[in-house]
Design an enzyme around this catalytic site. Structure first.
Site, mmCIF file in Angstrom:
data_model
loop_
_atom_site.group_PDB
_atom_site.id
_atom_site.type_symbol
_atom_site.label_atom_id
_atom_site.label_comp_id
_atom_site.label_asym_id
_atom_site.label_seq_id
_atom_site.Cartn_x
_atom_site.Cartn_y
_atom_site.Cartn_z
ATOM 1 C CG HIS A 1 -0.246 0.050 2.533
ATOM 2 N ND1 HIS A 1 0.387 1.171 3.033
ATOM 3 C CD2 HIS A 1 -0.085 -0.904 3.489
ATOM 4 C CE1 HIS A 1 0.884 0.923 4.217
ATOM 5 N NE2 HIS A 1 0.621 -0.349 4.513
ATOM 6 C CB CYS B 1 1.969 -3.337 5.220
ATOM 7 S SG CYS B 1 0.388 -3.895 5.902
#
Length: 421
Positions: free
Chosen positions: A328, A346
């Site tokens: 992301h 992440c």
């Protein structure tokens, strides 16, 4: 997958008796049977369960055809098919006195049996008979739901089969596997793998071909699977694949390299999980894409108000695990991209790069993380980690090719935990 006869277990006997009519025995010398001679109808007397032949046979019992003892003849061949033309496997005794099915019959089905016989002097006989099977009382149906939804996917997307009833017995599991057909164009080798008593995954030995068409269907309708359990109707599934997109994230060099059909198309500076929150190593399948996600530290067990807590709006989020690992946009850590690992697990990148990645990949595409200090990606507990098993390990989870032992996913897959950063 091939259309081979369905394998089932023989139970007790339903009699379909072929009585051979006695004929004269040849007296010395040679016996000649010219083609113009009328064939000897050695299968003229047929009884299907009852003398009338109109009663429906019990599908719980195998079909048996026998030659009348003392009649001086034998059965040479029996071919039985259902209404769709599929063959029913059977076995003929060495002396030709008995033929029986080696797989159970389907419930509520119509069959045709072609019986060939031979008299002691070699005279041939042939009889074609038809019969129907009934529907057992207290019948339970096994229904299959295929996933994912129809559409276009990446070459790493597994086929999912969810069963309406748990299947524990290995023989029953093998019967289910043989009744679940997966075919692709171009064709590839593949196999089912049992995650638990009610869920199977199917994948090929290698990734699916580029621009392939994949169909999954059940042929279990009416087929006995277990004690009073019979296959029911199930909707088929059709998928297609696109290009082969593989994104390789090197946590030590802090770069993601994206390949399309084996050719590099982008190299992106990234940040991955910092110590204590290291990103999982291994191959992950893209699960979905979310333009906006609110990510909070409390969702991964970080107490609010602590030095590690966070509450951030996140854009261009591509999900790769159920527990909240994404690729992301992370504009707040831009200075660390390509230089250091500072996330909570992440893979973060600039907003522009995240938007490009978001638009380039689709569910079923592959994200591989290497050189991280994190744990290995679980094959089934937290997304689609199917490709982290080699082909031999994968086949071991099949009741046809291996033990078919269940692999119950941990609660994380069921809980679908909220995301982290």
């Amino acid at each position: 997958m091939s259309h081979s006869p369905r394998t089932r277990t023989v139970l007790s006997c339903t009699m379909l008796v072929v009585t051979l009519v006695a004929g004269a025995t040849a007296c010395g010398g040679t016996t000649d049977h010219p083609l113009s001679a009328a064939p000897y109808d050695a299968a003229s007397q047929v009884v299907l369960g009852t003398a009338s032949g109109r009663a429906k046979l019990d599908p719980d019992r195998p079909l048996e055809i026998t030659a009348k003892q003392g009649a001086g003849g034998r059965i040479t061949d029996v071919t039985a098919t259902d209404a769709a033309g599929r063959y029913v496997a059977g076995k003929l005794s060495a002396d030709g006195t008995r033929w029986h099915t080696t797989v159970p019959l389907a419930a509520g089905a119509h069959y045709t049996a072609r019986v060939s016989t031979e008299k002691a002097d070699g005279s041939p006989g042939r009889k074609v008979v038809t019969f129907d099977t009934g529907v057992p009382a207290k019948k339970r149906e096994l229904k299959v739901t295929f996933g994912p939804d129809e559409g276009k996917y990446g070459v790493g997307q597994p086929i999912i089969a969810e069963l309406s009833e748990p299947i524990e017995d290995k023989k029953a599991r093998a019967a289910v596997e043989r009744g679940l057909r997966v075919e692709s164009q171009p064709a590839v080798e593949g196999a089912w793998h049992w995650l638990n008593d009610e869920v199977l995954h199917y994948r090929p030995k290698e990734y699916w071909p580029v621009n392939a068409t994949i169909t999954a269907r059940s042929t279990l309708d009416g087929i006995k699977v277990g004690e009073r359990l019979w296959g029911g109707e199930s909707a088929p599934l059709k998928l297609t694949t696109g290009d082969r997109i593989v994104a390789v994230t090197d946590a030590s060099s802090h770069y993601m390299t994206v390949y399309r059909n084996g050719e590099e198309i982008n190299s992106i500076p990234v940040t991955t999980g910092k110590p204590g929150f290291s990103t999982r190593n291994g191959i992950k399948v893209v699960l979905g894409k979310e333009y906006f996600v609110r990510m909070r530290g409390t969702s991964i067990g970080i107490a609010a108000g602590t030095s590690e807590s966070y509450d951030l709006p996140v854009y261009y989020a591509t999900r790769v695990t159920w527990s909240g690992e994404y690729v992301h946009a992370a504009p707040w850590s831009l200075g660390s991209h390509g230089a250091a690992n500072v996330s909570h697990g992440c893979t973060g990148m600039s907003t522009g790069n995240a938007a490009w990645f978001y638009e380039t990949v689709r569910p079923g595409d592959l994200v591989k993380v290497i050189n991280s200090y994190g744990e290995e990606m679980d094959p089934f507990g937290n997304g689609y980690g199917d490709w982290n098993l080699d082909w031999k390990e994968w086949q071991e989870g099949s009741a046809v090719h291996g033990t078919g032992a269940p692999r119950t996913p941990p609660a994380a897959q069921q809980a679908r935990l909220r995301p982290g950063t």
